[in-house]
Design a protein around this motif. Structure first.
Motif, PDB file in Angstrom:
ATOM      1  N   SER A  44       0.828  -1.211   0.000  1.00 54.39           N
ATOM      2  CA  SER A  44       0.000   0.000   0.000  1.00 54.39           C
ATOM      3  C   SER A  44       0.855   1.250   0.000  1.00 54.39           C
ATOM      4  O   SER A  44       0.503   2.263  -0.610  1.00 54.39           O
ATOM      5  N   THR A  45       1.999   1.183   0.687  1.00 54.42           N
ATOM      6  CA  THR A  45       2.907   2.336   0.741  1.00 54.42           C
ATOM      7  C   THR A  45       3.359   2.718  -0.668  1.00 54.42           C
ATOM      8  O   THR A  45       3.445   3.904  -1.003  1.00 54.42           O
ATOM      9  N   ILE A  46       3.618   1.724  -1.497  1.00 53.09           N
ATOM     10  CA  ILE A  46       4.037   2.013  -2.877  1.00 53.09           C
ATOM     11  C   ILE A  46       2.929   2.752  -3.622  1.00 53.09           C
ATOM     12  O   ILE A  46       3.174   3.768  -4.275  1.00 53.09           O
ATOM     13  N   SER A  51       0.569   7.776  -5.902  1.00 52.90           N
ATOM     14  CA  SER A  51      -0.563   8.709  -6.018  1.00 52.90           C
ATOM     15  C   SER A  51      -0.322  10.038  -5.298  1.00 52.90           C
ATOM     16  O   SER A  51      -1.192  10.894  -5.264  1.00 52.90           O
ATOM     17  N   GLY A  52       0.865  10.199  -4.703  1.00 55.33           N
ATOM     18  CA  GLY A  52       1.226  11.511  -4.153  1.00 55.33           C
ATOM     19  C   GLY A  52       0.877  11.718  -2.694  1.00 55.33           C
ATOM     20  O   GLY A  52       1.063  12.819  -2.164  1.00 55.33           O
ATOM     21  N   LEU A  53       0.343  10.691  -2.022  1.00 57.77           N
ATOM     22  CA  LEU A  53      -0.008  10.857  -0.607  1.00 57.77           C
ATOM     23  C   LEU A  53       1.236  10.771   0.272  1.00 57.77           C
ATOM     24  O   LEU A  53       1.263  11.291   1.384  1.00 57.77           O
ATOM     25  N   ILE A  68       6.743  12.620 -11.431  1.00 61.15           N
ATOM     26  CA  ILE A  68       5.642  13.040 -10.547  1.00 61.15           C
ATOM     27  C   ILE A  68       5.977  12.822  -9.075  1.00 61.15           C
ATOM     28  O   ILE A  68       5.135  13.033  -8.206  1.00 61.15           O
ATOM     29  N   ALA A  69       7.210  12.384  -8.773  1.00 59.10           N
ATOM     30  CA  ALA A  69       7.552  12.111  -7.368  1.00 59.10           C
ATOM     31  C   ALA A  69       7.448  13.389  -6.557  1.00 59.10           C
ATOM     32  O   ALA A  69       8.105  14.387  -6.863  1.00 59.10           O
ATOM     33  N   GLY A  70       6.593  13.356  -5.537  1.00 59.84           N
ATOM     34  CA  GLY A  70       6.512  14.501  -4.637  1.00 59.84           C
ATOM     35  C   GLY A  70       5.588  15.624  -5.075  1.00 59.84           C
ATOM     36  O   GLY A  70       5.441  16.609  -4.371  1.00 59.84           O
TER      37      GLY A  70
END
Length: 237
Positions: A44-46, A51-53, A68-70
């Motif tokens: 789930s962490t991945i 998704s940016g959470l 899109i990281a971060g």
């Protein structure tokens, strides 16, 4: 069939806990890719990082060539990625219809939104029957359908599914998984995190096996389903 999503060497921390330790994976356009592994392996962490959470401390996440990281979760939805969170997280005191409308909040094309609403109701007839009902009064299976319908309302090119079978009866799991295949056939790429490895491997093209924050195996889903190590660890013998 180009690479749609490319995750390169990401490291994610929860406070001092090094949850994801240098993971790389890819999802090609049109595929269903699944991440399987025990509870707490980091699946789930991945998804939440894609998704940016969550933000990776190091590493790159590219979606259709853009890093899109971060960046903010809302911008990631706008770019074409939508997540169906674990545990369904619908808005319980809002109606089915209001939940679906919220899924389309990043869009302004009224005609397209209406079209997609018709498509969601065609796929999930039970949601149409209950469209004025408060979402909290739906059964677990219907809530899962609503969470999926809501994600589809943003018209994603990549759909992230986090444990869609969780807490559902076997018949409903079959139904949800055939809907996932149907969504994929109509052009949406899928990255699926799933506890039910049998079901996940039966519909996926490729799979990654995760153990405590690292990928230990990767390959064609049917090869992994046939592998002795995977069978012992995740497929009940």
């Amino acid at each position: 069939m180009g690479t749609m999503l490319k995750v390169e060497d990401i490291n994610v921390y929860y406070g001092a806990i090094h949850a994801i330790k240098g993971i790389s994976l890819e999802v090609n356009e049109g595929e269903i890719v699944t991440l399987i592994g025990a509870n707490g392996a980091g699946k789930s962490t991945i998804l939440r990082t894609i998704s940016g959470l969550l933000k990776p401390k190091i590493g790159k996440i590219e979606f259709e060539g853009q890093n899109i990281a971060g960046i903010a979760a809302q911008r990631i939805v706008k770019s074409g990625i939508s997540q169906v969170p674990e545990g369904r997280r619908i808005f319980a005191n809002m109606t089915v219809m209001e939940n679906l409308d919220l899924g389309a909040y990043v869009r302004s094309d009224k005609a397209g939104i209406q079209e997609d609403l018709k498509m969601v109701f065609a796929r999930f007839p039970r949601l149409e029957e209950r469209k004025t009902q408060e979402a909290g009064t739906l059964s677990g299976g219907e809530q899962q359908m609503l969470a999926m319908g809501r994600a589809l309302m943003s018209r994603p090119r990549l759909l992230l599914l986090d444990e869609p079978s969780m807490g559902l009866a076997p018949l409903l799991i079959k139904e949800i998984f055939s809907i996932i295949q149907d969504i994929n056939k109509t052009g949406t790429t899928v990255l699926l995190v799933e506890q039910n490895a049998n079901m996940a491997l039966s519909i996926a093209n490729r799979a990654y096996v995760l153990e405590t924050g690292r990928i230990t195996l990767a390959g064609a889903a049917k090869d992994l389903a046939a592998s002795e190590a995977v069978r012992k660890a995740y497929l009940g013998g």
